[in-house]
Design a protein around this motif. Sequence first.
Motif, PDB file in Angstrom:
ATOM      1  N   GLN A  23      -1.799 -43.625  13.825  1.00  8.45           N
ATOM      2  CA  GLN A  23      -1.705 -43.421  12.381  1.00  8.45           C
ATOM      3  C   GLN A  23      -3.131 -43.253  11.864  1.00  8.45           C
ATOM      4  N   VAL A  24      -3.395 -42.168  11.145  1.00  7.31           N
ATOM      5  CA  VAL A  24      -4.723 -41.895  10.613  1.00  7.31           C
ATOM      6  C   VAL A  24      -4.631 -41.878   9.095  1.00  7.31           C
ATOM      7  N   ILE A  25      -5.480 -42.695   8.470  1.00  8.73           N
ATOM      8  CA  ILE A  25      -5.577 -42.728   7.010  1.00  8.73           C
ATOM      9  C   ILE A  25      -6.835 -41.967   6.639  1.00  8.73           C
ATOM     10  N   ARG A  26      -6.669 -40.824   6.000  1.00 14.60           N
ATOM     11  CA  ARG A  26      -7.807 -40.018   5.551  1.00 14.60           C
ATOM     12  C   ARG A  26      -8.080 -40.352   4.094  1.00 14.60           C
ATOM     13  N   ARG A  27      -9.355 -40.595   3.781  1.00 18.40           N
ATOM     14  CA  ARG A  27      -9.738 -40.952   2.412  1.00 18.40           C
ATOM     15  C   ARG A  27     -10.655 -39.879   1.855  1.00 18.40           C
ATOM     16  N   PHE A  28     -10.456 -39.561   0.589  1.00 20.80           N
ATOM     17  CA  PHE A  28     -11.118 -38.433  -0.035  1.00 20.80           C
ATOM     18  C   PHE A  28     -11.368 -38.728  -1.512  1.00 20.80           C
ATOM     19  N   CYS A  29     -12.226 -37.938  -2.130  1.00 27.75           N
ATOM     20  CA  CYS A  29     -12.463 -38.063  -3.570  1.00 27.75           C
ATOM     21  C   CYS A  29     -11.296 -37.415  -4.309  1.00 27.75           C
ATOM     22  N   PRO A  30     -10.606 -38.164  -5.183  1.00 26.05           N
ATOM     23  CA  PRO A  30      -9.485 -37.569  -5.909  1.00 26.05           C
ATOM     24  C   PRO A  30      -9.933 -36.572  -6.982  1.00 26.05           C
ATOM     25  N   GLN A  31     -11.202 -36.607  -7.345  1.00 26.59           N
ATOM     26  CA  GLN A  31     -11.728 -35.696  -8.370  1.00 26.59           C
ATOM     27  C   GLN A  31     -12.035 -34.307  -7.798  1.00 26.59           C
ATOM     28  N   CYS A  32     -12.833 -34.266  -6.703  1.00 28.08           N
ATOM     29  CA  CYS A  32     -13.264 -32.969  -6.163  1.00 28.08           C
ATOM     30  C   CYS A  32     -12.611 -32.620  -4.827  1.00 28.08           C
ATOM     31  N   GLY A  33     -11.911 -33.576  -4.215  1.00 27.05           N
ATOM     32  CA  GLY A  33     -11.191 -33.310  -2.973  1.00 27.05           C
ATOM     33  C   GLY A  33     -12.000 -33.435  -1.699  1.00 27.05           C
ATOM     34  N   THR A  34     -13.270 -33.802  -1.791  1.00 29.53           N
ATOM     35  CA  THR A  34     -14.101 -33.921  -0.590  1.00 29.53           C
ATOM     36  C   THR A  34     -13.516 -34.938   0.386  1.00 29.53           C
ATOM     37  N   GLN A  35     -13.307 -34.511   1.639  1.00 25.66           N
ATOM     38  CA  GLN A  35     -12.875 -35.403   2.710  1.00 25.66           C
ATOM     39  C   GLN A  35     -14.070 -36.240   3.136  1.00 25.66           C
ATOM     40  N   LEU A  36     -13.951 -37.569   3.060  1.00 23.93           N
ATOM     41  CA  LEU A  36     -15.079 -38.449   3.350  1.00 23.93           C
ATOM     42  C   LEU A  36     -14.893 -39.301   4.605  1.00 23.93           C
ATOM     43  N   PHE A  37     -13.757 -39.993   4.720  1.00 26.79           N
ATOM     44  CA  PHE A  37     -13.575 -41.006   5.759  1.00 26.79           C
ATOM     45  C   PHE A  37     -12.187 -40.906   6.380  1.00 26.79           C
ATOM     46  N   ALA A  38     -12.060 -41.478   7.570  1.00 24.25           N
ATOM     47  CA  ALA A  38     -10.750 -41.621   8.209  1.00 24.25           C
ATOM     48  C   ALA A  38     -10.751 -42.922   9.005  1.00 24.25           C
ATOM     49  N   ASP A  39      -9.635 -43.616   8.954  1.00 26.63           N
ATOM     50  CA  ASP A  39      -9.414 -44.821   9.745  1.00 26.63           C
ATOM     51  C   ASP A  39      -8.184 -44.587  10.609  1.00 26.63           C
ATOM     52  N   SER A  40      -8.204 -45.139  11.816  1.00 29.93           N
ATOM     53  CA  SER A  40      -7.123 -44.906  12.764  1.00 29.93           C
ATOM     54  C   SER A  40      -6.648 -46.225  13.364  1.00 29.93           C
ATOM     55  N   THR A  41      -5.345 -46.304  13.630  1.00 22.20           N
ATOM     56  CA  THR A  41      -4.815 -47.479  14.331  1.00 22.20           C
ATOM     57  C   THR A  41      -5.377 -47.559  15.748  1.00 22.20           C
ATOM     58  N   GLY A  42      -5.933 -46.482  16.246  1.00 22.87           N
ATOM     59  CA  GLY A  42      -6.540 -46.471  17.571  1.00 22.87           C
ATOM     60  C   GLY A  42      -7.989 -46.920  17.589  1.00 22.87           C
ATOM     61  N   ARG A  43      -8.572 -47.165  16.413  1.00 24.97           N
ATOM     62  CA  ARG A  43      -9.977 -47.579  16.311  1.00 24.97           C
ATOM     63  C   ARG A  43     -10.126 -48.652  15.236  1.00 24.97           C
TER      64      ARG A  43
END
Length: 141
Positions: A68-88
């Motif tokens: 499972q990968v949770i991708r986190r981004f700026c809700p204003q401009c949409g820039t993809q910033l971070f991702a967290d994974s159940t594998g890490r």
Amino acid sequence: MTERTGGCLCGQVRFRLTAEPIASRVCWCKDCQRIASNGTVNLIVPTAAMEISGNLGEYTRTADSGNQVIRRFCPQCGTQLFADSTGRVGATVVRVGTLDDPSSVRPSANIWSSSAPAWACLDSALERVERQPGPPPAKAG
């Protein structure tokens, strides 16, 4: 230790990294290609060594690896910033393009290279991993 800072396109989200990366790789998985229309260059850093200011949106999906990968981004401009994974657990992916100085790191491998398009420019000096690599080696300390 080099402190690194970065943020999104509009400046609403800023971050500071206070530890050296665990790894840095170019990812050619299909999800990263959809995010960037290319491979993405990523750092893996200890989550505890990150300070983030600003609000983040997130999207969770099961990756080809099965994690499972949770991708986190700026809700204003949409820039993809971070991702967290159940594998890490305890480690976060940071998109190198969001660093104030992206030249401060160099990737060591192309991962998911079996998914790269035929036109992809894969640096032959970098390790080439066909799919998901194993965890990075533990650093002595």
